[in-house]
Each structure stands twice: as structure tokens, then as C-alpha cells.
Design an enzyme around this catalytic site. Structure first.
Site, PDB file in Angstrom:
ATOM      1  N   ASP A   1      -1.417   6.051  -5.801  1.00 43.97           N
ATOM      2  CA  ASP A   1      -2.494   7.018  -6.042  1.00 43.97           C
ATOM      3  C   ASP A   1      -2.013   8.046  -7.059  1.00 43.97           C
ATOM      4  O   ASP A   1      -0.873   8.513  -6.949  1.00 43.97           O
ATOM      5  CB  ASP A   1      -2.839   7.735  -4.731  1.00 43.97           C
ATOM      6  CG  ASP A   1      -3.075   6.772  -3.587  1.00 43.97           C
ATOM      7  OD1 ASP A   1      -4.156   6.158  -3.556  1.00 43.97           O
ATOM      8  OD2 ASP A   1      -2.162   6.616  -2.742  1.00 43.97           O
TER       9      ASP A   1
ATOM     10  N   GLU B   1       0.367  -0.774  -4.770  1.00 41.15           N
ATOM     11  CA  GLU B   1      -0.746   0.167  -4.977  1.00 41.15           C
ATOM     12  C   GLU B   1      -0.199   1.573  -4.892  1.00 41.15           C
ATOM     13  O   GLU B   1       0.709   1.854  -4.094  1.00 41.15           O
ATOM     14  CB  GLU B   1      -1.809  -0.038  -3.895  1.00 41.15           C
ATOM     15  CG  GLU B   1      -3.056   0.828  -4.048  1.00 41.15           C
ATOM     16  CD  GLU B   1      -3.073   2.131  -3.279  1.00 41.15           C
ATOM     17  OE1 GLU B   1      -4.065   2.865  -3.400  1.00 41.15           O
ATOM     18  OE2 GLU B   1      -2.072   2.436  -2.554  1.00 41.15           O
TER      19      GLU B   1
ATOM     20  N   HIS C   1       0.830  -1.200   0.000  1.00 41.70           N
ATOM     21  CA  HIS C   1       0.000   0.000   0.000  1.00 41.70           C
ATOM     22  C   HIS C   1       0.869   1.257   0.000  1.00 41.70           C
ATOM     23  O   HIS C   1       1.640   1.479   0.938  1.00 41.70           O
ATOM     24  CB  HIS C   1      -0.884  -0.018   1.244  1.00 41.70           C
ATOM     25  CG  HIS C   1      -1.879   1.080   1.307  1.00 41.70           C
ATOM     26  ND1 HIS C   1      -1.992   1.933   2.375  1.00 41.70           N
ATOM     27  CD2 HIS C   1      -2.822   1.472   0.410  1.00 41.70           C
ATOM     28  CE1 HIS C   1      -2.971   2.791   2.154  1.00 41.70           C
ATOM     29  NE2 HIS C   1      -3.486   2.538   0.967  1.00 41.70           N
TER      30      HIS C   1
ATOM     31  N   GLU D   1      -4.656   3.702  -8.402  1.00 41.83           N
ATOM     32  CA  GLU D   1      -5.878   4.306  -7.888  1.00 41.83           C
ATOM     33  C   GLU D   1      -6.032   5.688  -8.504  1.00 41.83           C
ATOM     34  O   GLU D   1      -5.164   6.550  -8.339  1.00 41.83           O
ATOM     35  CB  GLU D   1      -5.845   4.384  -6.355  1.00 41.83           C
ATOM     36  CG  GLU D   1      -7.167   4.924  -5.831  1.00 41.83           C
ATOM     37  CD  GLU D   1      -7.215   5.153  -4.334  1.00 41.83           C
ATOM     38  OE1 GLU D   1      -6.442   4.526  -3.579  1.00 41.83           O
ATOM     39  OE2 GLU D   1      -8.046   5.987  -3.933  1.00 41.83           O
TER      40      GLU D   1
ATOM     41  N   HIS E   1      -0.877  10.795  -2.540  1.00 49.38           N
ATOM     42  CA  HIS E   1      -2.184  10.409  -2.015  1.00 49.38           C
ATOM     43  C   HIS E   1      -3.133  11.580  -1.818  1.00 49.38           C
ATOM     44  O   HIS E   1      -4.276  11.560  -2.261  1.00 49.38           O
ATOM     45  CB  HIS E   1      -2.013   9.663  -0.685  1.00 49.38           C
ATOM     46  CG  HIS E   1      -3.312   9.273  -0.075  1.00 49.38           C
ATOM     47  ND1 HIS E   1      -4.032  10.112   0.761  1.00 49.38           N
ATOM     48  CD2 HIS E   1      -4.051   8.149  -0.197  1.00 49.38           C
ATOM     49  CE1 HIS E   1      -5.151   9.510   1.122  1.00 49.38           C
ATOM     50  NE2 HIS E   1      -5.185   8.316   0.561  1.00 49.38           N
TER      51      HIS E   1
HETATM   52  O1  G3P Z   1      -6.713   1.300  -2.833  1.00 52.35           O
HETATM   53  C1  G3P Z   1      -6.764   1.028  -1.469  1.00 52.35           C
HETATM   54  C2  G3P Z   1      -6.560   2.266  -0.645  1.00 52.35           C
HETATM   55  O2  G3P Z   1      -5.401   2.913  -1.099  1.00 52.35           O
HETATM   56  C3  G3P Z   1      -7.721   3.210  -0.712  1.00 52.35           C
HETATM   57  O3  G3P Z   1      -7.658   4.244   0.200  1.00 52.35           O
HETATM   58  O4  G3P Z   1      -7.149   6.511   0.955  1.00 52.35           O
HETATM   59  O5  G3P Z   1      -5.400   4.758   1.149  1.00 52.35           O
HETATM   60  O6  G3P Z   1      -6.021   5.684  -1.083  1.00 52.35           O
HETATM   61  P1  G3P Z   1      -6.505   5.349   0.314  1.00 52.35           P
HETATM   62 MG    MG Z   2      -4.873   4.456  -2.435  1.00 54.28          MG
END
Ligand code: G3P
Ligand code: MG
Length: 232
Positions: free
Chosen positions: A43, A41, A14, A107, A55
Site C-alpha cells: 500500500d 502486494e 499481502h 495499491e 497501510h
Molecule cells: O489489495 C488487496 C487488499 O490489500 C485490499 O485491502 O485494506 O488490506 O489494503 P487492504
Molecule cells: Mg492493500
């Protein structure tokens, strides 16, 4: 490089391995891959002609700067310290780092990201290194996700109660990506019966990791990949 369906319980790094390195930086992604994550993952926001990996919608929390990501000129964004001297990476830099090593869940965090992300992925998948299945596109912005090419797999994200399975089916999604507190065995069973995989965020506590494994989720997003691999 494994496709998600080839992994029983996917450990998805993450924002990289952000429990151990500054989130959404090349150092964090490198560490997640080194720890054994088959997927990472990140953003993204679109800034000018580029896609930046960060993020929040401002730079205040994760860098030494201030201001809204989409309003700062790219050179200013790139001059910021995102932790330990790391830059805010471009999506294409993360793809270069990950090539041949892990899949990427992108994302779509910012507005108007679907088209430029898909254009980049079209370029990458024109070569031999990447297949469309090595990417998963997700978003809390379901309308933005719906604008993304069907050449790539889609995963609506959920942070609050909703009819997850129905929405996932409407999107013809690969998976539904759920918050930990929304995830129970019945939901997992319904999703699987509908042909949807289930990935859960953000699962950091060992007891939660084991509970998610026990109820049959297909993978977890974690800040601590070492905890999923049992070598913490
Ligand atoms: O994609 C999983 C997670 O990253 C979603 O929430 O706020 O951490 O981007 P956030
Ligand atoms: Mg995310």
C-alpha cells in the site's frame, strides 16, 4: 519473473507475509518471496517527493509513532519503528528488493499517488529488469486509479457490493480485486466471460483458500503464503 496470466492460482503476499512479519516492511516482503510468492502486494502514500509503503493513513497502529502519514515529514516517518526495528520502506526500496524475483501489486492507498507511482515505474521499466506487466496498480479510489497511465495494468478494488464486472470493463481493467465475502462462483464466471481476472483478499483460512481455488479465482492475497503452498 512471472506475469499474472502465467500463474493458475497466484499466491500474492499481502503486505508481504504479514501473518509472520511486520506488515509492509522489507522483512515481510523478503519472507513472502522466500516462501515462494510470485507476487507481493503493498500500500502506498505520497509524502513529499517520495512514496512510502504503509497501510493506514496514520502511523499509530503499525509503528511506535503517532500522526497522519501525509502530514509527517519524511525523516520523521523513516525514524519510526515499524516492527522488529524495521523502517517504513520507500516504494523504490521494495522494487529493488523484488527486482528479478516477483511481481508487485501496488495499491494506491493515499491521494495523488497515481502520477508519482507511474513516474517511478516509467524509470524502472526503462531498464531491462522490469516490464510493465510485472506491476499491477489497484485502488479502492477508482478515480485515482483512472489517473494512472494505461501503460500499467489496472485493477479496481471492491469492499462492498457493486456492479464489479461493469465497473471493471469501464476501467478497461486487467482484473477486479474483490473482498472474500463478495466473491462467489457466479461473479467469477461473469468476470472471466468479460475478460477480467479475479483476485481475492484477504484469504487466510485453508478452507477459504481451497474454496477460492475451486470456484476458479485467479489468485488470492494472503497473510500466510505457506498455507497456499500447503506447507504450513
Ligand atoms: O489489495 C488487496 C487488499 O490489500 C485490499 O485491502 O485494506 O488490506 O489494503 P487492504
Ligand atoms: Mg492493500
Amino acid at each position: 519473473m512471472k506475469r499474472l496470466e502465467e500463474i493458475d492460482f497466484a499466491c500474492i503476499g499481502h503486505r508481504g507475509a504479514c501473518g509472520h512479519a511486520p506488515e509492509n516492511t522489507l522483512a515481510s516482503f523478503e519472507l513472502a518471496i522466500d516462501m515462494g510468492c510470485p507476487w507481493i502486494e503493498l500500500d502506498v502514500y505520497a509524502v513529499g517527493d517520495e512514496l512510502v509503503v504503509i497501510h493506514d493513513d496514520d502511523v499509530d497502529r503499525t509503528t511506535n509513532g503517532t500522526g497522519a502519514v501525509v502530514e509527517l515529514p519524511l525523516p520523521e516517518l523513516r525514524a519510526l519503528d515499524a516492527g522488529n526495528g524495521e523502517q517504513i520502506p520507500l516504494l523504490r526500496e521494495v522494487c529493488e528488493l523484488a527486482e528479478g524475483r516477483c511481481g508487485i501489486n501496488i495499491e494506491l492507498k493515499g491521494p495523488d499517488t497515481a502520477a508519482p507511482v507511474c513516474a517511478l515505474l516509467d524509470d524502472l521499466t526503462a531498464g531491462a529488469a522490469w516490464a510493465p506487466e510485472h506491476f499491477l496498480l489497484s485502488s479502492f479510489r477508482h478515480a485515482e486509479l483512472a489517473r494512472a497511465s494505461r501503460r500499467y495494468r489496472h485493477a479496481p478494488l471492491f469492499g462492498r457490493a457493486a456492479d464489479f464486472v461493469a465497473i471493471g470493463r469501464t476501467h478497461n481493467a486487467f482484473s477486479i480485486n474483490l473482498s472474500l465475502r463478495l466473491t462467489d462462483a457466479a461473479t467469477v464466471e461473469q468476470a472471466h466471460a468479460a475478460g477480467l481476472r479475479v483476485y481475492v483478499y484477504t484469504v487466510n483460512e485453508p478452507a477459504d483458500i481451497e474454496r477460492m481455488r475451486a470456484i476458479g479465482v485467479d489468485g488470492v492475497f494472503t497473510n500466510y503464503p505457506d498455507r497456499v503452498f500447503g506447507n504450513n
